[in-house]
Design an enzyme around this catalytic site. Structure first.
Site, PDB file in Angstrom:
ATOM      1  N   PRO A 198      -2.392  -0.820  -9.810  1.00 18.37           N
ATOM      2  CA  PRO A 198      -1.207  -1.823 -10.047  1.00 18.37           C
ATOM      3  C   PRO A 198      -0.352  -1.639 -11.119  1.00 18.37           C
ATOM      4  CG  PRO A 198      -3.277  -3.271 -10.340  1.00 18.37           C
ATOM      5  CD  PRO A 198      -3.912  -1.719  -9.894  1.00 18.37           C
ATOM      6  N   HIS A 207      14.818  -8.622 -14.016  1.00 19.02           N
ATOM      7  CA  HIS A 207      14.410  -8.164 -15.556  1.00 19.02           C
ATOM      8  C   HIS A 207      15.225  -6.733 -15.597  1.00 19.02           C
ATOM      9  CE1 HIS A 207      10.527 -10.664 -16.124  1.00 19.02           C
ATOM     10  NE2 HIS A 207      11.550 -11.254 -15.544  1.00 19.02           N
ATOM     11  N   LYS A 210       3.541  -0.298  -8.152  1.00 20.20           N
ATOM     12  CA  LYS A 210       4.183   0.489  -6.971  1.00 20.20           C
ATOM     13  C   LYS A 210       3.347   0.347  -5.460  1.00 20.20           C
ATOM     14  CE  LYS A 210       7.129   2.461  -9.385  1.00 20.20           C
ATOM     15  NZ  LYS A 210       8.202   1.341  -9.311  1.00 20.20           N
ATOM     16  N   TYR A 215       3.279  -5.455 -21.250  1.00 20.21           N
ATOM     17  CA  TYR A 215       2.163  -4.259 -20.913  1.00 20.21           C
ATOM     18  C   TYR A 215       1.472  -4.097 -22.241  1.00 20.21           C
ATOM     19  CZ  TYR A 215       4.046  -3.401 -16.290  1.00 20.21           C
ATOM     20  OH  TYR A 215       4.329  -3.314 -15.041  1.00 20.21           O
ATOM     21  N   TYR A 264       9.853   3.420 -12.901  1.00 19.55           N
ATOM     22  CA  TYR A 264       9.690   2.002 -12.697  1.00 19.55           C
ATOM     23  C   TYR A 264      10.392   1.125 -11.876  1.00 19.55           C
ATOM     24  CZ  TYR A 264       7.548  -2.523 -14.210  1.00 19.55           C
ATOM     25  OH  TYR A 264       6.724  -3.680 -13.989  1.00 19.55           O
TER      26      TYR A 264
HETATM   27  P1  FAS Z   1      -1.601  -5.393   2.996  1.00 17.14           P
HETATM   28  O1  FAS Z   1      -3.121  -5.285   2.700  1.00 17.14           O
HETATM   29  O2  FAS Z   1      -0.955  -6.553   2.255  1.00 17.14           O
HETATM   30  O3  FAS Z   1      -1.524  -6.302   4.500  1.00 17.14           O
HETATM   31  C1  FAS Z   1      -2.495  -5.693   5.651  1.00 17.14           C
HETATM   32  C2  FAS Z   1      -2.751  -6.607   6.430  1.00 17.14           C
HETATM   33  O4  FAS Z   1      -3.535  -6.295   7.513  1.00 17.14           O
HETATM   34  C3  FAS Z   1      -3.652  -7.762   5.939  1.00 17.14           C
HETATM   35  O5  FAS Z   1      -2.806  -9.190   6.217  1.00 17.14           O
HETATM   36  C4  FAS Z   1      -4.559  -7.700   6.762  1.00 17.14           C
HETATM   37  O6  FAS Z   1      -5.291  -9.371   7.101  1.00 17.14           O
HETATM   38  C5  FAS Z   1      -4.210  -6.973   8.155  1.00 17.14           C
HETATM   39  N1  FAS Z   1      -5.580  -6.433   8.756  1.00 17.14           N
HETATM   40  C6  FAS Z   1      -6.626  -5.502   8.314  1.00 17.14           C
HETATM   41  N2  FAS Z   1      -7.248  -5.102   9.121  1.00 17.14           N
HETATM   42  C7  FAS Z   1      -6.784  -5.371  10.426  1.00 17.14           C
HETATM   43  C8  FAS Z   1      -7.044  -5.110  11.810  1.00 17.14           C
HETATM   44  N3  FAS Z   1      -8.265  -4.548  12.007  1.00 17.14           N
HETATM   45  N4  FAS Z   1      -6.414  -5.704  12.608  1.00 17.14           N
HETATM   46  C9  FAS Z   1      -5.504  -6.378  12.306  1.00 17.14           C
HETATM   47  N5  FAS Z   1      -4.943  -6.805  11.305  1.00 17.14           N
HETATM   48  C10 FAS Z   1      -5.725  -6.088  10.114  1.00 17.14           C
HETATM   49  N6  FAS Z   1       0.473  -4.184  -5.719  1.00 17.14           N
HETATM   50  C11 FAS Z   1       1.426  -4.238  -6.739  1.00 17.14           C
HETATM   51  O7  FAS Z   1       2.585  -3.684  -6.778  1.00 17.14           O
HETATM   52  N7  FAS Z   1       1.364  -5.076  -8.046  1.00 17.14           N
HETATM   53  C12 FAS Z   1      -0.033  -5.854  -7.998  1.00 17.14           C
HETATM   54  O8  FAS Z   1      -0.017  -6.620  -8.916  1.00 17.14           O
HETATM   55  C13 FAS Z   1      -0.800  -5.724  -6.937  1.00 17.14           C
HETATM   56  N8  FAS Z   1      -1.938  -6.528  -6.907  1.00 17.14           N
HETATM   57  C14 FAS Z   1      -2.994  -6.336  -6.000  1.00 17.14           C
HETATM   58  C15 FAS Z   1      -4.270  -7.300  -6.059  1.00 17.14           C
HETATM   59  C16 FAS Z   1      -5.255  -6.947  -4.979  1.00 17.14           C
HETATM   60  C17 FAS Z   1      -6.377  -7.724  -4.888  1.00 17.14           C
HETATM   61  C18 FAS Z   1      -5.001  -6.152  -3.757  1.00 17.14           C
HETATM   62  C19 FAS Z   1      -5.880  -5.811  -2.731  1.00 17.14           C
HETATM   63  C20 FAS Z   1      -3.839  -5.263  -3.802  1.00 17.14           C
HETATM   64  C21 FAS Z   1      -2.801  -5.404  -4.918  1.00 17.14           C
HETATM   65  N9  FAS Z   1      -1.425  -4.878  -4.995  1.00 17.14           N
HETATM   66  C22 FAS Z   1      -0.691  -4.901  -5.967  1.00 17.14           C
HETATM   67  C23 FAS Z   1      -1.184  -4.021  -3.749  1.00 17.14           C
HETATM   68  C24 FAS Z   1      -0.701  -4.818  -2.637  1.00 17.14           C
HETATM   69  O9  FAS Z   1       0.462  -5.367  -3.340  1.00 17.14           O
HETATM   70  C25 FAS Z   1      -0.181  -3.778  -1.527  1.00 17.14           C
HETATM   71  O10 FAS Z   1       0.518  -2.589  -2.102  1.00 17.14           O
HETATM   72  C26 FAS Z   1       0.663  -4.362  -0.560  1.00 17.14           C
HETATM   73  O11 FAS Z   1      -0.119  -5.698  -0.132  1.00 17.14           O
HETATM   74  C27 FAS Z   1       0.698  -3.575   0.664  1.00 17.14           C
HETATM   75  O12 FAS Z   1       0.877  -4.291   1.753  1.00 17.14           O
HETATM   76  P2  FAS Z   1       0.668  -3.701   3.035  1.00 17.14           P
HETATM   77  O13 FAS Z   1       0.544  -2.351   3.257  1.00 17.14           O
HETATM   78  O14 FAS Z   1       1.081  -4.736   4.111  1.00 17.14           O
HETATM   79  O15 FAS Z   1      -1.069  -4.331   3.003  1.00 17.14           O
HETATM   80  C1  PHB Z   2       2.212  -9.089 -11.099  1.00 19.69           C
HETATM   81  O1  PHB Z   2       3.158  -9.999 -11.644  1.00 19.69           O
HETATM   82  O2  PHB Z   2       1.330  -9.279 -10.512  1.00 19.69           O
HETATM   83  C2  PHB Z   2       2.505  -7.663 -11.610  1.00 19.69           C
HETATM   84  C3  PHB Z   2       3.468  -7.133 -12.583  1.00 19.69           C
HETATM   85  C4  PHB Z   2       3.377  -5.813 -12.738  1.00 19.69           C
HETATM   86  C5  PHB Z   2       2.388  -4.874 -12.457  1.00 19.69           C
HETATM   87  C6  PHB Z   2       1.432  -5.417 -11.743  1.00 19.69           C
HETATM   88  C7  PHB Z   2       1.190  -6.772 -11.244  1.00 19.69           C
HETATM   89  O3  PHB Z   2       2.523  -3.640 -13.020  1.00 19.69           O
END
Ligand code: FAS
Ligand code: PHB
Length: 389
Positions: free
Chosen positions: A292, A72, A296, A200, A384
């Protein structure tokens, strides 16, 4: 069991670190609380910065990303009936790639398994011992059996609710937090995206985002009250509200269908300092959370991994601790810039309960300035697509 780096958390941060360390000849073991299928079932991020794409290439995991990801060159900003485009290519000469976090995680698991990577799934009662000494160890249970992993270093990649951050003594940690007074209701649907690029939208009824995973899989979000639950929203109610928040020209093109995933994510800005305590390093959501809006979260986890991977590689290859000693300060310098951009973009695009008429005028003026100013669009594009590591 013994390894060089014990990685707690088998999400994108832990997996990417493990794979990059492997490519540098450094051994690691990943301890994951859930099953692999559970981790792969999470629907989260969708936009990859250039830095993360580069890391996945260095990890040898970018083939499918390049084959199936969507490049994109810009994004659309809608305000009421008006829309304008921020052109990344023209402003900063760099695109982003739309490719779901789920697929990134799938590719990383495939690469780790192909390389014989060591995992422990469904671990419980994880305890980190000796992180402030020279011989840390991680203790955990699997199937009721207590196990011990001796290591040189521990990477806490266990997300916001993990154990790693809490292992750092409270009198050492400083935490900064902002909780937003709304959440995002997200829907995944097997429908063609409403536009070729993301939209957005700031509407009087609240924020909306039109995103996608591929030509047949769309991802949509609307700002919703924190008191809502997904069950409060039928598919029809969601589509109707989304239409009302988009310019009518866009709403008229929206293809709706049954939701295959529907969830509400609360929004918060959070940072813990320092990101290192002795031989424990925090990475990704374990150390910081962003709303989100600026896409980032995943991408800042990636820059943490870059700093930790290069520092640990330097330690094992050259016997130098300069990289790991600088880790927390280097990672936090970029984390705070991601926090700022995510907070700024969230302030620009959402409607806040306590906003006054003056506040709304400021928001409109900021959007108008972004629409009319090439330097404002360049500043947004720079953040971005991803600031340099
Ligand atoms: P993660 O949380 O992905 O991974 C951590 C891992 O550790 C998990 O698999 C968990 O099961 C494990 N864990 C936890 N406790 C533990 C323990 N005690 N022992 C062993 N393992 C354990 N970011 C965006 O950029 N765009 C989005 O749209 C977006 N949407 C999101 C929606 C939700 C509901 C959430 C919660 C986050 C969202 N995020 C988004 C942010 C997300 O993408 C995170 O930034 C990303 O998953 C970060 O990755 P990790 O740091 O690996 O953490
Ligand atoms: C998504 O595609 O899940 C998405 C894209 C851009 C954002 C947040 C989420 O800023």
């Amino acid at each position: 069991m013994k390894t060089s780096v014990a990685i707690i958390g088998g999400g994108p941060a832990g997996l990417l670190l493990s794979q990059l360390l492997h490519r540098s000849g450094v051994d690691s073991v990943v301890l994951e609380r859930k099953t692999k299928d559970y981790v792969l079932g999470r629907i989260r991020a969708g936009v990859l910065e250039r830095g993360l794409v580069g890391l996945l290439e260095q990890a040898g995991c970018a083939d499918r990303l390049h084959a199936e990801g969507h490049v994109h060159d810009g994004t659309w900003i809608a305000q009421g009936e008006e829309m304008f485009r921020v052109d990344f290519a023209a402003s900063v000469g760099t695109p982003v790639v739309v490719y779901g976090q789920t697929e990134v995680t799938r590719d990383l698991y495939a690469a780790r398994e192909a390389a014989g990577g060591r995992f422990e799934f469904e671990v419980e009662d994880v305890v980190i011992e000796g992180a402030d000494g020279d011989a840390p160890s991680v203790h955990y249970s699997v199937g009721g059996e207590r196990r011990r992993l001796d290591c040189d270093f521990v990477a806490g990649c266990d997300g916001f609710h993990g154990v790693s951050r809490r292992t750092i003594p409270e009198d050492v940690r400083r935490e900064y937090e902002k909780v937003y007074p709304f959440g995002w209701l997200g829907v995944l649907s097997e429908t063609p995206p409403v536009a070729d690029e993301l939209i957005y939208a700031n509407s009087p009824r609240g924020f909306a985002l039109c995103s996608m995973r591929n030509e047949a899989l769309s991802r949509y979000y609307i700002q919703c009250p924190l008191s809502d639950s997904p069950e409060d929203w039928s598919d029809e109610a969601f589509w109707e509200e989304l239409r009302r928040r988009l310019p009518s020209e866009v709403a008229g093109k929206l293809v709706t269908g049954p939701s295959i995933e529907k969830s509400i994510a609360p929004l918060r800005s959070f940072v813990t300092e320092p990101m290192r305590w002795g031989r424990l390093f925090l990475c990704g959501d374990a150390a910081h959370i962003v709303p989100p809006t600026g896409a980032k979260g995943l991408n800042t986890a990636a820059s943490d991994v870059h700093y930790l991977w290069t520092g640990l590689t330097e330690y094992y290859r050259d016997g130098s601790s300069a990289g790991i000693d600088a880790y927390s300060q280097r990672a936090l310098a970029r984390v705070w810039k991601a926090e700022r951009f995510s907070w700024w973009f969230s302030s620009l695009m959402h409607r806040y309960p306590e906003q006054t008429e003056f506040d709304l005028k400021m928001q409109t003026a900021e959007l108008d300035f972004l629409r009319d100013s090439a330097s404002a669009q360049r500043a947004m594009a720079e953040n971005y697509v991803g600031l340099p590591y």
